[in-house]
Design a protein around this motif. Structure first.
Motif, mmCIF file in Angstrom:
data_model
loop_
_atom_site.group_PDB
_atom_site.id
_atom_site.type_symbol
_atom_site.label_atom_id
_atom_site.label_comp_id
_atom_site.label_asym_id
_atom_site.label_seq_id
_atom_site.Cartn_x
_atom_site.Cartn_y
_atom_site.Cartn_z
ATOM 1 N N LEU A 5 0.794 -1.222 0.000
ATOM 2 C CA LEU A 5 0.000 0.000 0.000
ATOM 3 C C LEU A 5 0.831 1.279 0.000
ATOM 4 C CD1 LEU A 5 -2.859 -0.900 2.522
ATOM 5 C CD2 LEU A 5 -2.881 -1.060 0.037
ATOM 6 N N MET A 6 1.972 1.276 0.694
ATOM 7 C CA MET A 6 2.721 2.520 0.889
ATOM 8 C C MET A 6 3.846 2.728 -0.119
ATOM 9 S SD MET A 6 1.427 4.379 3.154
ATOM 10 C CE MET A 6 0.024 4.170 4.238
ATOM 11 N N TRP A 7 4.593 1.705 -0.401
ATOM 12 C CA TRP A 7 5.747 1.904 -1.279
ATOM 13 C C TRP A 7 5.370 2.378 -2.681
ATOM 14 C CZ3 TRP A 7 9.880 -2.452 -0.168
ATOM 15 C CH2 TRP A 7 10.279 -2.333 1.161
ATOM 16 N N PRO A 8 4.271 1.891 -3.286
ATOM 17 C CA PRO A 8 3.936 2.389 -4.622
ATOM 18 C C PRO A 8 3.381 3.812 -4.639
ATOM 19 C CG PRO A 8 2.950 0.219 -4.210
ATOM 20 C CD PRO A 8 3.395 0.768 -2.904
ATOM 21 N N ARG A 9 3.036 4.373 -3.484
ATOM 22 C CA ARG A 9 2.416 5.691 -3.424
ATOM 23 C C ARG A 9 3.408 6.782 -3.808
ATOM 24 N NH1 ARG A 9 -1.337 3.099 -2.937
ATOM 25 N NH2 ARG A 9 -1.784 4.243 -4.823
ATOM 26 N N ARG A 10 2.869 7.886 -4.309
ATOM 27 C CA ARG A 10 3.690 9.065 -4.555
ATOM 28 C C ARG A 10 4.041 9.721 -3.224
ATOM 29 N NH1 ARG A 10 0.213 11.955 -9.432
ATOM 30 N NH2 ARG A 10 0.404 10.250 -10.946
ATOM 31 N N TRP A 11 5.073 10.568 -3.272
ATOM 32 C CA TRP A 11 5.517 11.217 -2.035
ATOM 33 C C TRP A 11 4.550 12.337 -1.675
ATOM 34 C CZ3 TRP A 11 8.794 9.502 1.416
ATOM 35 C CH2 TRP A 11 9.748 8.553 1.040
ATOM 36 N N ARG A 12 3.716 12.030 -0.681
ATOM 37 C CA ARG A 12 2.824 13.003 -0.081
ATOM 38 C C ARG A 12 3.034 12.951 1.433
ATOM 39 N NH1 ARG A 12 -1.600 13.897 -3.626
ATOM 40 N NH2 ARG A 12 -2.360 15.404 -2.099
ATOM 41 N N TRP A 13 2.257 13.741 2.159
ATOM 42 C CA TRP A 13 2.410 13.786 3.605
ATOM 43 C C TRP A 13 2.183 12.421 4.243
ATOM 44 C CZ3 TRP A 13 4.708 17.276 6.399
ATOM 45 C CH2 TRP A 13 4.771 18.592 5.955
ATOM 46 N N GLY A 14 1.211 11.674 3.735
ATOM 47 C CA GLY A 14 0.905 10.381 4.330
ATOM 48 C C GLY A 14 2.055 9.406 4.234
ATOM 49 N N LYS A 15 2.663 9.287 3.055
ATOM 50 C CA LYS A 15 3.775 8.360 2.884
ATOM 51 C C LYS A 15 4.981 8.793 3.696
ATOM 52 C CE LYS A 15 6.652 6.149 -0.639
ATOM 53 N NZ LYS A 15 6.899 5.975 -2.101
#
Length: 315
Positions: A5-15
């Protein structure tokens, strides 16, 4: 779940917050063990001071504030208010946090002072010998900072209770309070705020208690080890929520919107249930060509493998 769930995400505040909550406490623990436990490694006084100021003090603050920022952003997502309210919350939080740290600059400098490694500490295996001399002015500044931290924790706790009250009343009596708490990650939110409130309460009255007391050690351990886990579980639940208003806020602040065909609710179950096919390699890490998979088994096994292939048996 992190990989899926997290590694593929773009760099935003959540990640960013998730990874800080995940890995910075590990680095902080290593530095704490190095400077405060019997490791039978001997460091120079200057090295001990630098490690304590940069790794212990700074990382400790980063981990603590990262968990609190995670909580505030998730509370704002649950509230569903306009961005101006988030700006007010963050400005208040930033002001209180800066006040806590600026007041304690002298205290941090004094508590990190070291002297030459004593023979007693050397024999026991400690890496550093601390001066342990704190002036009355620095001790008073720490007390003031403790009261400010307590005020900040009380504000966060009051905000959490207010948001749950608003969301519970909006249900018009059709849902029980415990259902709302379960749906909105209330266990994580209330546990996180309670631990932070208890920690700051002990810090505020540290001068009336022993420097090392059992309650302080328990709450400090929970604050360092449990609070980051609660914060990350809260982030994952915010990502997987079914509430459209919350998802809209989460996608605008914490995470990028889900990709087409991505089902965030079942990612962890599917990821844990589906079998993982092992990749075959040949030579120095060269991926085996798909066309060679069927023929290589026969060529490597010789006549026995060829006969087994004809009979439909596995090689």
């Amino acid at each position: 779940m992190e990989v899926n769930l997290m590694w593929p995400r773009r760099w935003r505040w959540g990640k960013a917050l998730f990874l800080v909550n995940r890995y910075f406490p590990m680095i902080d623990s290593v530095s704490t063990i190095l400077t405060g436990f019997r490791v039978y490694i001997f460091l120079s006084p200057k090295a001990c001071t630098v490690i304590y100021r940069i790794l212990v003090t700074a990382l400790n603050r980063v981990c603590s504030y990262s968990s609190e920022l995670t909580l505030l952003l998730c509370l704002h997502a649950l509230l569903g208010a306009r961005s101006m309210y988030l700006a007010t919350i963050m400005a208040t939080y930033l002001g209180l946090s800066l006040g806590v740290n600026l007041i304690q600059i002298g205290f941090f400098e004094e508590i990190s002072r070291t002297v030459s490694l004593s023979e007693f500490d050397r024999e026991l295996g400690y890496a550093c010998t601390w001066a342990e001399k704190i002036s009355t002015g620095s001790a008073n500044e720490r007390v003031i900072a403790g009261y400010i931290s307590l005020t900040k924790a009380l504000c966060i706790f009051a905000l959490a209770l207010f948001i749950f009250l608003v969301r519970y009343r909006s249900q018009a009596g059709t849902f029980k309070l415990f259902h709302v708490l379960r749906r909105d990650s209330g266990v994580y939110i209330l546990s996180l705020t309670a631990i932070r409130l208890g920690t700051t309460l002990i810090d505020a009255f540290q001068n009336r208690l022993a420097w090392y007391n059992t309650l302080n050690q328990i709450l400090s351990g929970l604050n360092y080890a449990v609070v980051p886990i609660l914060a990350n579980r809260l982030l994952l639940n915010m990502w997987r929520t079914n509430d459209p208003d919350v998802r809209k806020t989460v996608s605008s602040i914490l995470f990028d919107p889900p990709r087409p065909g991505e089902d965030s609710e079942d990612d962890d179950e599917e990821f844990g249930a589906r079998p993982i096919e092992m990749v075959h390699y040949e030579g120095l890490g060269r991926r085996r060509a798909p066309a060679k998979k069927e023929t290589e088994g026969a060529s490597q096994g010789g006549a026995g493998a060829t006969q087994a292939a004809k009979n439909g048996e596995g090689v």
